[in-house]
Motif scaffolding. Structure first.
Motif, short mmCIF file in Angstrom:
data_model
loop_
_atom_site.label_atom_id
_atom_site.label_comp_id
_atom_site.label_asym_id
_atom_site.label_seq_id
_atom_site.Cartn_x
_atom_site.Cartn_y
_atom_site.Cartn_z
N PHE A 1 0.84 -1.20 0.00
CA PHE A 1 0.00 0.00 0.00
C PHE A 1 0.87 1.25 0.00
O PHE A 1 0.62 2.20 -0.76
N ILE A 2 1.91 1.25 0.85
CA ILE A 2 2.78 2.43 0.93
C ILE A 2 3.54 2.63 -0.38
O ILE A 2 3.69 3.76 -0.86
N SER A 3 4.02 1.54 -0.97
CA SER A 3 4.90 1.66 -2.14
C SER A 3 4.16 1.83 -3.46
O SER A 3 4.71 2.45 -4.38
N HIS A 4 2.93 1.33 -3.58
CA HIS A 4 2.29 1.32 -4.90
C HIS A 4 0.84 1.80 -4.93
O HIS A 4 0.27 1.90 -6.02
N TYR A 5 0.25 2.10 -3.80
CA TYR A 5 -1.16 2.50 -3.81
C TYR A 5 -1.39 3.87 -3.18
O TYR A 5 -2.21 4.65 -3.68
N ALA A 6 -0.72 4.16 -2.07
CA ALA A 6 -0.99 5.39 -1.34
C ALA A 6 -0.45 6.60 -2.08
O ALA A 6 0.59 6.52 -2.75
N PRO A 7 -1.14 7.75 -1.98
CA PRO A 7 -0.56 9.00 -2.50
C PRO A 7 0.78 9.30 -1.83
O PRO A 7 1.04 8.85 -0.71
N ARG A 8 1.64 10.05 -2.52
CA ARG A 8 3.01 10.24 -2.05
C ARG A 8 3.07 10.82 -0.64
O ARG A 8 3.83 10.35 0.20
N LYS A 9 2.27 11.85 -0.36
CA LYS A 9 2.33 12.47 0.97
C LYS A 9 1.87 11.49 2.05
O LYS A 9 2.49 11.39 3.12
N LEU A 10 0.79 10.76 1.77
CA LEU A 10 0.31 9.77 2.74
C LEU A 10 1.33 8.66 2.91
O LEU A 10 1.56 8.18 4.03
N ALA A 11 1.97 8.25 1.82
CA ALA A 11 2.98 7.20 1.89
C ALA A 11 4.16 7.63 2.77
O ALA A 11 4.70 6.84 3.55
N GLN A 12 4.56 8.89 2.66
CA GLN A 12 5.66 9.39 3.49
C GLN A 12 5.28 9.37 4.96
O GLN A 12 6.08 8.95 5.81
N VAL A 13 4.07 9.82 5.27
CA VAL A 13 3.62 9.83 6.67
C VAL A 13 3.55 8.41 7.22
O VAL A 13 4.03 8.13 8.33
N LEU A 14 2.97 7.49 6.45
CA LEU A 14 2.88 6.10 6.91
C LEU A 14 4.26 5.48 7.07
O LEU A 14 4.49 4.70 8.00
N GLY A 15 5.17 5.80 6.17
CA GLY A 15 6.53 5.28 6.29
C GLY A 15 7.20 5.75 7.56
O GLY A 15 7.87 4.97 8.26
N TYR A 16 7.03 7.04 7.90
CA TYR A 16 7.59 7.56 9.15
C TYR A 16 6.98 6.88 10.36
O TYR A 16 7.68 6.55 11.34
N LEU A 17 5.66 6.65 10.32
CA LEU A 17 5.00 6.00 11.45
C LEU A 17 5.48 4.56 11.64
O LEU A 17 5.70 4.12 12.77
N VAL A 18 5.65 3.85 10.53
CA VAL A 18 6.15 2.48 10.62
C VAL A 18 7.56 2.46 11.21
O VAL A 18 7.88 1.64 12.08
N ASP A 19 8.42 3.36 10.73
CA ASP A 19 9.78 3.42 11.28
C ASP A 19 9.78 3.81 12.75
O ASP A 19 10.63 3.34 13.52
N LEU A 20 8.83 4.65 13.15
CA LEU A 20 8.74 5.07 14.54
C LEU A 20 8.34 3.89 15.43
O LEU A 20 8.84 3.75 16.56
N LEU A 21 7.46 3.03 14.95
CA LEU A 21 7.05 1.86 15.72
C LEU A 21 8.23 0.95 16.03
O LEU A 21 8.28 0.31 17.07
N ALA A 22 9.19 0.88 15.10
CA ALA A 22 10.35 0.02 15.29
C ALA A 22 11.24 0.51 16.43
O ALA A 22 12.04 -0.27 16.98
N ALA A 23 11.13 1.79 16.79
CA ALA A 23 11.99 2.36 17.83
C ALA A 23 11.38 2.24 19.22
O ALA A 23 12.05 2.60 20.21
N ILE A 24 10.16 1.75 19.35
CA ILE A 24 9.53 1.64 20.66
C ILE A 24 10.15 0.48 21.44
O ILE A 24 10.26 -0.63 20.91
N PRO A 25 10.58 0.69 22.69
CA PRO A 25 11.19 -0.40 23.47
C PRO A 25 10.19 -1.52 23.73
O PRO A 25 8.98 -1.31 23.81
N SER A 26 10.73 -2.73 23.90
CA SER A 26 9.87 -3.89 24.11
C SER A 26 9.08 -3.80 25.40
O SER A 26 7.96 -4.31 25.49
N VAL A 27 9.65 -3.15 26.43
CA VAL A 27 8.93 -3.05 27.70
C VAL A 27 7.66 -2.20 27.53
O VAL A 27 6.65 -2.44 28.21
#
Length: 309
Positions: free
Chosen positions: A92-118
């Motif tokens: 969806f991010i790479s081939h369906y979402a508009p560019r601005k929405l794709a950028q926001v979703l990409g940032y959110l996904v990367d942000l989730l990866a930084a959340i500690p496991s605790v």
């Protein structure tokens, strides 16, 4: 100038070789440490160990194998949940979402990866499990004929199904991020050719994007699997541990994972009990090596197949 180029190549080669040797030496040192520390428990056939969920002390094999089973079961369920969702989000991010929405979703996904496991553990224990309780009870009541949902569903919700769902959420960001980057590398000519032949957007994705990114998705899945196998705090905070080989994922006190068991018992372990816990860590180390070796084999075979074609 030619001499300077040769010197630069020599320096680069030396640094790269040294880095590779350091990685191999570190891996060998970790393996040697685990084997030496675990040897007292592995070599003493008469030794018994206390395991949570069992009334009597058990042998080293009865101590380790149920934890391996629980670790693999939790990781497998998490992968079944996370990988299809990750691939869908990445597409969806790479081939369906508009560019601005794709950028926001990409940032959110990367942000989730930084959340500690605790933090994931607290979120799961305090917010997610109360929502899952009625779902697990419903599944146990009406879907109990299915092996995974058999047995008495726990009213607490602290079961391996809850732990697996939280693990799936935790591995979602890294799997999605890598898959997204792989899908974005699909040659534009392949996509344009499919569209020029009259393919729909989905047919183009199915014929051009997914085949190109298959090896990358496998690699992303193995990265996520590595985190799921070794996750500790989130599992400790949401799972009522046990020691059995049950496939009933809605029952409490039936399962444990290697990492969670080490975290619970290691602070009070001494002597041969400490060696037994390190032996389980050695088993997890071996499982991770096997999983990554299989992933490398799959990726290399895919690359060879693509090159042959």
């Amino acid at each position: 100038m030619q001499s300077t180029g040769k010197t630069g190549n020599l320096v680069f080669k030396s640094v790269s070789t040294a880095a590779a040797v350091i990685i191999l030496a570190t891996l060998a040192a970790v393996a040697a440490f685990l084997i030496l520390e675990a040897w007292p428990a592995l070599s003493d056939a008469s030794a018994t160990f206390k395991v949570q969920g069992a009334a009597k002390p058990v042998s080293i094999w009865a101590f380790t194998l149920p934890q391996i089973f629980g670790t693999v079961l939790a990781a497998a369920i998490a992968m079944v949940i996370a990988v299809p969702v990750s691939v869908g989000i990445a597409l969806f991010i790479s081939h369906y979402a508009p560019r601005k929405l794709a950028q926001v979703l990409g940032y959110l996904v990367d942000l989730l990866a930084a959340i500690p496991s605790v933090v994931y553990g607290l979120w799961g224990a305090m917010w997610l499990i109360p929502l899952l309780k009625p779902i697990w009870l419903w599944l146990g009541k009406y879907m109990g004929w299915f092996p995974l949902f058999g047995g008495a569903a726990s009213p607490t919700g602290r079961v391996i199904a809850s732990a697996s769902l939280i693990l799936a959420v935790m591995i979602l960001p890294i799997t999605t991020s890598v898959s997204r980057e792989v899908f974005l590398q699909t040659p534009g000519l392949h996509e344009e050719a499919a569209l020029a032949l009259g393919a729909t957007r989905w047919e183009m994705v199915r014929m051009a994007v997914l085949p190109f990114g298959r090896s990358g998705v496998v690699s992303a899945s193995m990265l996520g699997l590595g985190r799921a196998l070794g996750e500790t705090m989130a599992v400790v905070m949401v799972l009522s541990v046990g020691s059995s080989y049950s496939f009933h994922i809605l029952e409490a006190g039936k399962h444990s994972t290697i990492a969670a068991n080490i975290a619970l018992q290691f602070p009070e372990a001494t002597g041969i009990n400490r060696s037994a816990l390190i032996a389980t860590g050695l088993a997890l180390f071996a499982i991770t090596l096997v999983v990554n070796s299989i992933a490398r084999w799959i990726v290399s075979r895919r690359a060879e197949f693509s090159g042959a074609n």
